[in-house]
Design a protein around this motif. Structure first.
Motif, short mmCIF file in Angstrom:
data_model
loop_
_atom_site.label_atom_id
_atom_site.label_comp_id
_atom_site.label_asym_id
_atom_site.label_seq_id
_atom_site.Cartn_x
_atom_site.Cartn_y
_atom_site.Cartn_z
N LEU A 155 -3.10 9.26 4.55
CA LEU A 155 -4.21 8.51 3.99
C LEU A 155 -4.73 9.17 2.72
CD1 LEU A 155 -6.10 7.55 7.26
CD2 LEU A 155 -4.35 6.28 6.01
N GLY A 156 -4.68 10.49 2.65
CA GLY A 156 -5.06 11.18 1.42
C GLY A 156 -4.11 10.84 0.28
N PHE A 157 -2.82 10.73 0.59
CA PHE A 157 -1.83 10.33 -0.42
C PHE A 157 -2.14 8.92 -0.92
CE2 PHE A 157 2.11 8.35 -1.76
CZ PHE A 157 2.72 9.33 -2.52
N TYR A 158 -2.45 8.03 0.03
CA TYR A 158 -2.79 6.65 -0.34
C TYR A 158 -3.99 6.62 -1.28
CZ TYR A 158 -5.33 2.26 0.14
OH TYR A 158 -6.05 1.13 -0.13
N LEU A 159 -5.03 7.36 -0.95
CA LEU A 159 -6.25 7.32 -1.76
C LEU A 159 -6.04 7.95 -3.12
CD1 LEU A 159 -9.32 6.84 -2.04
CD2 LEU A 159 -9.65 9.11 -1.04
N MET A 165 0.85 -1.18 0.00
CA MET A 165 0.00 0.00 0.00
C MET A 165 0.90 1.24 0.00
SD MET A 165 -2.94 -1.62 2.48
CE MET A 165 -4.21 -0.40 2.30
N ILE A 166 1.08 1.94 1.14
CA ILE A 166 1.95 3.11 1.09
C ILE A 166 3.38 2.68 1.36
CG2 ILE A 166 2.27 5.48 1.88
CD1 ILE A 166 -0.50 5.47 2.95
N ALA A 167 3.90 1.84 0.51
CA ALA A 167 5.29 1.43 0.58
C ALA A 167 5.82 1.49 -0.83
CB ALA A 167 5.41 0.02 1.15
N LYS A 168 6.78 2.37 -1.11
CA LYS A 168 7.23 2.58 -2.47
C LYS A 168 8.71 2.32 -2.59
CE LYS A 168 3.54 3.77 -4.72
NZ LYS A 168 3.07 2.97 -5.82
N HIS A 169 9.10 1.66 -3.67
CA HIS A 169 10.50 1.40 -3.96
C HIS A 169 10.80 1.95 -5.35
CE1 HIS A 169 10.77 -1.60 -0.64
NE2 HIS A 169 9.48 -1.70 -0.91
N VAL A 219 -3.06 9.57 -4.69
CA VAL A 219 -1.84 9.37 -5.49
C VAL A 219 -1.61 7.90 -5.81
CG1 VAL A 219 0.66 9.68 -5.52
CG2 VAL A 219 -0.81 11.46 -4.52
N GLN A 220 -1.96 7.01 -4.87
CA GLN A 220 -1.66 5.60 -5.09
C GLN A 220 -2.82 4.81 -5.67
OE1 GLN A 220 0.19 4.40 -1.18
NE2 GLN A 220 1.85 3.92 -2.58
#
Length: 409
Positions: A211-215, A1-5, A217-218
């Protein structure tokens, strides 16, 4: 989820949140255990080649070909690479082209691999405990399953007619995130940031930003750019999040605070219209047995107020009614400073319920209002407490503070 590589050198991953509810989140732990157990029991199927004569195998390959994920001339070679677990996921995952009510449930507890499982369980562990503390065990389990089903509906809508199954707990967890977004707007999320070799640190970010970034952007942006068959269940994530947020808004200001050592039946409640003193009569007191010294004198001044709270909750209503307010206020400050907001709310709620409507409780009402505001999601109750202070202020300073609570934009 909010884990980016990115190229193996950039990673942002949540590792915690604050403040946390001071409960043992039994249902959260049970959901994690069930998901992990199902995955472990499925491991033998992952190493087992599917039966080449299985009709389900041919249906699976046909689905891959129809979606352009497998070339027709490569189907024969692909048969030896399909595992029995792949076929179980195909049969029990959520397929928009072949809907089953049971699949809405079973899909929530299947995962595509270790990283899929661990990522989902990390988010469940971080964010679910506050919701479980707020809703209670049964309420949280219902919230999780219902928003998980709503997430499945979102996935079906965005992938209408697709024969490819989706699996994972992320839709239900997105429901948890949506509820968290509404109920805990002032919480902070700890993020581990790695930008090798320049940055490796933990930072605290507002929960709504994370959480806004998750919804957006992701999930929303990638869905708009790549569509619904990009290998990620954007519909489940988006649908679950909005379902959780909507459920939280519908449930509104209902407060359930679990006191240490109390059963669910004995939980303390405060409803939307929350007139704490007026709605609850002072309990009839049992005759107080003579004691050499009041039990409240054993309330230790520990750093976080936890020991003092345990003593306080063991006192009778008569003892709470007779003890000095200064001791209660001091314990409340300790709990608040230690970010034990749920515990501070328990302390204040019981004191106000037992001791009645006197103006001498105004300081405690304002402290309770501040705790509820910091917890997030209890604005009506916070204002109700301040209005009670405004009705009988003891000083101009009290009036100003209460006025700021009531008329805050």
């Amino acid at each position: 989820m909010i884990a980016k590589h990115i190229a193996g050198v950039v990673m942002i991953i949540p590792v915690g949140d604050s403040p946390n509810a001071r409960i043992t989140p039994v249902v959260t732990y049970a959901l994690i255990a069930v998901n992990v157990l199902i995955f472990l029991l499925s491991l033998p199927l992952m190493g087992q080649v599917a039966d080449p004569n299985s009709p389900l195998l041919h249906e699976y390959l046909d689905a891959l070909i129809a979606q352009g994920r497998l070339a027709p001339d490569a189907a024969a070679a692909a048969m030896s690479q399909v595992s029995s677990y792949d076929l179980m996921v195909f049969s029990r995952g959520l397929r928009p082209s072949s809907l089953s009510l049971l699949d809405f449930m079973t899909a929530m507890f299947l995962h595509g691999g270790w990283m899929h499982l661990l990522g989902n369980m990390l988010f469940l562990w971080i964010f679910a405990d506050n919701l479980e503390a707020r809703l209670g065990r049964g309420g949280f389990l219902a919230f999780y399953l219902i928003t998980g089903i709503a997430a499945g509906v979102g996935d079906v809508v965005l992938r209408w007619g697709s024969p490819i199954p989706s699996v994972g707990a992320s839709g239900a967890i997105s429901g948890v995130l949506g509820g968290y977004f509404i109920w805990f707007p002032r919480n902070r999320v700890r993020l581990f940031v790695l930008f090798f070799p320049f940055i490796m640190r933990t930072i605290n970010v507002g929960a709504r930003w994370v959480l806004g970034f998750y919804l957006i952007v992701q999930n929303i942006f990638p869905w708009l750019l790549t569509g619904s068959e990009a290998g990620v269940s954007y519909g489940a994530h988006i649908g679950g999040f909005f379902a959780g947020a909507a459920a939280a808004m519908l449930l509104g200001g209902r407060l359930q605070i679990r006191a240490p050592g109390r059963s669910e039946h004995e939980s303390l409640h405060a409803e939307d219209n929350m007139s704490i003193e007026e709605s609850r009569p002072v309990a009839e007191f049992q005759p107080k047995q003579p004691e050499r010294s009041p039990r409240w004198e054993s309330m230790a001044t520990d750093s976080d107020g936890g020991d003092a709270l345990r003593v306080f909750m063991a006192l009778s209503d008569a003892e709470v009614s007779s003890m000095p307010l200064s001791r209660i206020e001091a314990t409340g400050r300790q709990l608040t400073h230690a970010a034990r907001l749920q515990d501070a709310a328990v302390l204040y709620e019981r004191t106000l319920r037992v001791r009645g409507t006197g103006a001498d409780l105004n300081n405690l009402r304002l402290a309770f209002a501040l705790v509820l505001r910091r917890m997030g999601g209890f604005e009506p109750q916070s204002r109700a407490l301040a209005q009670q202070v405004l009705a009988a202020p003891r000083s101009e300073e009290e009036s100003k503070i209460a006025h700021a609570f009531v008329f805050r934009n």
